[in-house]
Design a protein around this motif. Structure first.
Motif, PDB file in Angstrom:
ATOM      1  N   LEU A 106       0.813  -1.208   0.000  1.00  0.00           N
ATOM      2  CA  LEU A 106       0.000   0.000   0.000  1.00  0.00           C
ATOM      3  C   LEU A 106       0.853   1.267   0.000  1.00  0.00           C
ATOM      4  N   ASP A 107       0.621   2.101  -1.010  1.00  0.00           N
ATOM      5  CA  ASP A 107       1.263   3.422  -1.053  1.00  0.00           C
ATOM      6  C   ASP A 107       0.592   4.339  -0.020  1.00  0.00           C
ATOM      7  N   GLN A 160      -7.192   2.786   8.060  1.00  0.00           N
ATOM      8  CA  GLN A 160      -8.188   3.138   9.080  1.00  0.00           C
ATOM      9  C   GLN A 160      -9.588   2.734   8.651  1.00  0.00           C
ATOM     10  N   THR A 161      -9.863   2.792   7.350  1.00  0.00           N
ATOM     11  CA  THR A 161     -11.168   2.360   6.843  1.00  0.00           C
ATOM     12  C   THR A 161     -11.386   0.876   7.076  1.00  0.00           C
ATOM     13  N   LEU A 162     -10.282   0.120   7.050  1.00  0.00           N
ATOM     14  CA  LEU A 162     -10.365  -1.340   7.168  1.00  0.00           C
ATOM     15  C   LEU A 162      -9.823  -1.837   8.503  1.00  0.00           C
ATOM     16  N   GLN A 163      -9.807  -0.983   9.511  1.00  0.00           N
ATOM     17  CA  GLN A 163      -9.098  -1.311  10.752  1.00  0.00           C
ATOM     18  C   GLN A 163      -9.696  -2.494  11.509  1.00  0.00           C
ATOM     19  N   HIS A 164     -10.953  -2.825  11.244  1.00  0.00           N
ATOM     20  CA  HIS A 164     -11.561  -3.937  11.971  1.00  0.00           C
ATOM     21  C   HIS A 164     -11.507  -5.242  11.172  1.00  0.00           C
ATOM     22  N   THR A 165     -10.726  -5.245  10.097  1.00  0.00           N
ATOM     23  CA  THR A 165     -10.595  -6.459   9.301  1.00  0.00           C
ATOM     24  C   THR A 165      -9.236  -7.108   9.577  1.00  0.00           C
ATOM     25  N   LYS A 166      -8.953  -8.209   8.872  1.00  0.00           N
ATOM     26  CA  LYS A 166      -7.786  -9.026   9.195  1.00  0.00           C
ATOM     27  C   LYS A 166      -6.652  -8.895   8.182  1.00  0.00           C
ATOM     28  N   TYR A 167      -6.630  -7.840   7.413  1.00  0.00           N
ATOM     29  CA  TYR A 167      -5.580  -7.702   6.410  1.00  0.00           C
ATOM     30  C   TYR A 167      -4.254  -7.311   7.053  1.00  0.00           C
ATOM     31  N   HIS A 168      -3.188  -7.717   6.381  1.00  0.00           N
ATOM     32  CA  HIS A 168      -1.853  -7.262   6.764  1.00  0.00           C
ATOM     33  C   HIS A 168      -1.366  -6.283   5.694  1.00  0.00           C
ATOM     34  N   PHE A 169      -0.598  -5.300   6.117  1.00  0.00           N
ATOM     35  CA  PHE A 169      -0.167  -4.247   5.200  1.00  0.00           C
ATOM     36  C   PHE A 169       1.352  -4.096   5.213  1.00  0.00           C
ATOM     37  N   ILE A 170       1.912  -3.899   4.027  1.00  0.00           N
ATOM     38  CA  ILE A 170       3.290  -3.414   3.895  1.00  0.00           C
ATOM     39  C   ILE A 170       3.187  -2.062   3.200  1.00  0.00           C
ATOM     40  N   LEU A 171       3.585  -1.021   3.878  1.00  0.00           N
ATOM     41  CA  LEU A 171       3.505   0.323   3.307  1.00  0.00           C
ATOM     42  C   LEU A 171       4.679   0.562   2.376  1.00  0.00           C
ATOM     43  N   THR A 172       4.409   1.177   1.231  1.00  0.00           N
ATOM     44  CA  THR A 172       5.443   1.503   0.251  1.00  0.00           C
ATOM     45  C   THR A 172       5.322   2.992  -0.040  1.00  0.00           C
ATOM     46  N   THR A 173       6.361   3.751   0.233  1.00  0.00           N
ATOM     47  CA  THR A 173       6.248   5.200   0.112  1.00  0.00           C
ATOM     48  C   THR A 173       7.607   5.834  -0.130  1.00  0.00           C
ATOM     49  N   ALA A 174       7.581   7.049  -0.663  1.00  0.00           N
ATOM     50  CA  ALA A 174       8.821   7.807  -0.854  1.00  0.00           C
ATOM     51  C   ALA A 174       9.149   8.643   0.373  1.00  0.00           C
ATOM     52  N   ARG A 183       9.747   9.025   4.546  1.00  0.00           N
ATOM     53  CA  ARG A 183      10.107   8.299   5.759  1.00  0.00           C
ATOM     54  C   ARG A 183       9.296   8.743   6.977  1.00  0.00           C
ATOM     55  N   GLU A 184       8.733   9.963   6.920  1.00  0.00           N
ATOM     56  CA  GLU A 184       8.170  10.555   8.137  1.00  0.00           C
ATOM     57  C   GLU A 184       6.891   9.894   8.637  1.00  0.00           C
ATOM     58  N   PHE A 185       6.307   8.984   7.839  1.00  0.00           N
ATOM     59  CA  PHE A 185       5.070   8.341   8.271  1.00  0.00           C
ATOM     60  C   PHE A 185       5.305   6.965   8.898  1.00  0.00           C
ATOM     61  N   ALA A 186       6.582   6.617   9.078  1.00  0.00           N
ATOM     62  CA  ALA A 186       6.889   5.279   9.592  1.00  0.00           C
ATOM     63  C   ALA A 186       6.266   5.036  10.968  1.00  0.00           C
ATOM     64  N   THR A 187       6.353   6.035  11.851  1.00  0.00           N
ATOM     65  CA  THR A 187       5.812   5.854  13.196  1.00  0.00           C
ATOM     66  C   THR A 187       4.306   5.636  13.153  1.00  0.00           C
ATOM     67  N   ILE A 188       3.615   6.431  12.338  1.00  0.00           N
ATOM     68  CA  ILE A 188       2.158   6.266  12.198  1.00  0.00           C
ATOM     69  C   ILE A 188       1.841   4.883  11.647  1.00  0.00           C
ATOM     70  N   GLY A 189       2.651   4.451  10.674  1.00  0.00           N
ATOM     71  CA  GLY A 189       2.431   3.136  10.088  1.00  0.00           C
ATOM     72  C   GLY A 189       2.531   2.020  11.107  1.00  0.00           C
ATOM     73  N   PHE A 190       3.577   2.057  11.901  1.00  0.00           N
ATOM     74  CA  PHE A 190       3.745   0.982  12.878  1.00  0.00           C
ATOM     75  C   PHE A 190       2.730   1.092  14.012  1.00  0.00           C
ATOM     76  N   VAL A 229       2.953  -4.574   8.794  1.00  0.00           N
ATOM     77  CA  VAL A 229       4.024  -5.575   8.840  1.00  0.00           C
ATOM     78  C   VAL A 229       5.388  -4.918   8.639  1.00  0.00           C
ATOM     79  N   ASP A 230       5.445  -3.991   7.672  1.00  0.00           N
ATOM     80  CA  ASP A 230       6.733  -3.346   7.401  1.00  0.00           C
ATOM     81  C   ASP A 230       6.492  -2.035   6.665  1.00  0.00           C
ATOM     82  N   TYR A 231       7.561  -1.255   6.540  1.00  0.00           N
ATOM     83  CA  TYR A 231       7.490   0.084   5.949  1.00  0.00           C
ATOM     84  C   TYR A 231       8.657   0.221   4.986  1.00  0.00           C
TER      85      TYR A 231
END
Length: 241
Positions: free
Chosen positions: A53-54, A67-81, A83-90, A95-97
């Protein structure tokens, strides 16, 4: 097999992950999306384990997507240009950033981590006893709830607002979605082979070209293009000649 999708508004970024995934046998890429709202619609009808996910997308950010899917069971790997959103992501338990441009070595590290997490979940689900497990489903008849033994299921057919359980010569309509059924079934014993069909693998008696033949079932079920590779890979593991 781990089902995954890619959501990124940049085609080139999608192509990079698609290329990387081709070298990893355990990951089955179901679809890719440049529009996150189309991805959410897709998720509502499919069993997906992992989302690449970008974060920066014009209609819906990756953070809002999770956040839209926060009550579901998906796992996410964030892909982005960025770095400043890493803390929010975790904080959102991703799973990873991964920061673009993504080196292959870093990508492999991330999916190895995802594979451990998701495989453990699949194993736990598969060890549930097939013989004693069952569904209680709401039928189309008001106030009626029906028990369906999972070991009796031949196949499940998705319909517009229902699914039809075909079990022991009986057809039962129930108010439940294909996705909800798929998530409830032990993955080791059932597989979706078409958008509207999930079959019990122990009921397969033959393949007739692109058609699956099930024991004591006159209707042959066609294998959908999206699901062909995953299904045939499973069958090949049992192939002797």
């Amino acid at each position: 097999m781990i089902n995954c999708i890619i959501v990124d508004d940049e085609e080139h970024a999608i192509e990079v992950i698609q290329h990387y995934l081709k070298s990893v046998a355990q990951f089955n890429l179901l679809a890719s999306f440049t529009n996150p709202t189309e991805a959410i619609t897709f998720l509502s009808g499919q069993r997906v384990d992992l989302v690449f996910l970008d974060i920066h997308m014009p209609e819906l950010s990756g953070i809002e997507f999770i956040q839209t899917l926060q009550h579901t069971k998906y796992h996410f790997i964030l892909t982005t240009a960025y770095r400043e959103f890493a803390t929010i992501g975790f904080d959102l338990d991703v799973v990873d950033y991964l920061v673009k441009p993504i080196p292959l070595s870093r990508f492999l590290q991330a999916i190895t981590k995802a594979q451990k997490i998701i495989t453990a979940e699949h194993t736990k689900r598969s060890t549930e006893s097939l013989e004693t497990d069952y569904f209680m489903v709401k039928s189309q008849l008001k106030g009626k709830i029906i028990k369906i033994n999972i070991s009796d299921i031949d196949y499940i057919e998705g319909m517009k607002n229902y699914v039809a359980f075909h079990h022991s010569g009986t057809r039962t309509l129930a108010l439940i979605t294909m996705k909800e059924v798929e998530e409830r079934l032990p993955e080791k014993h059932f597989m979706r082979i078409q958008k509207s069909f999930i079959i019990a693998l122990n009921k397969v008696v033959a393949l007739n070209g692109n058609q699956v033949v099930l024991k004591n079932i006159s209707t042959e079920i066609a294998i959908g293009e999206t699901y062909r590779k995953q299904f045939l890979d499973t069958i090949k593991k049992k192939l002797i000649v």
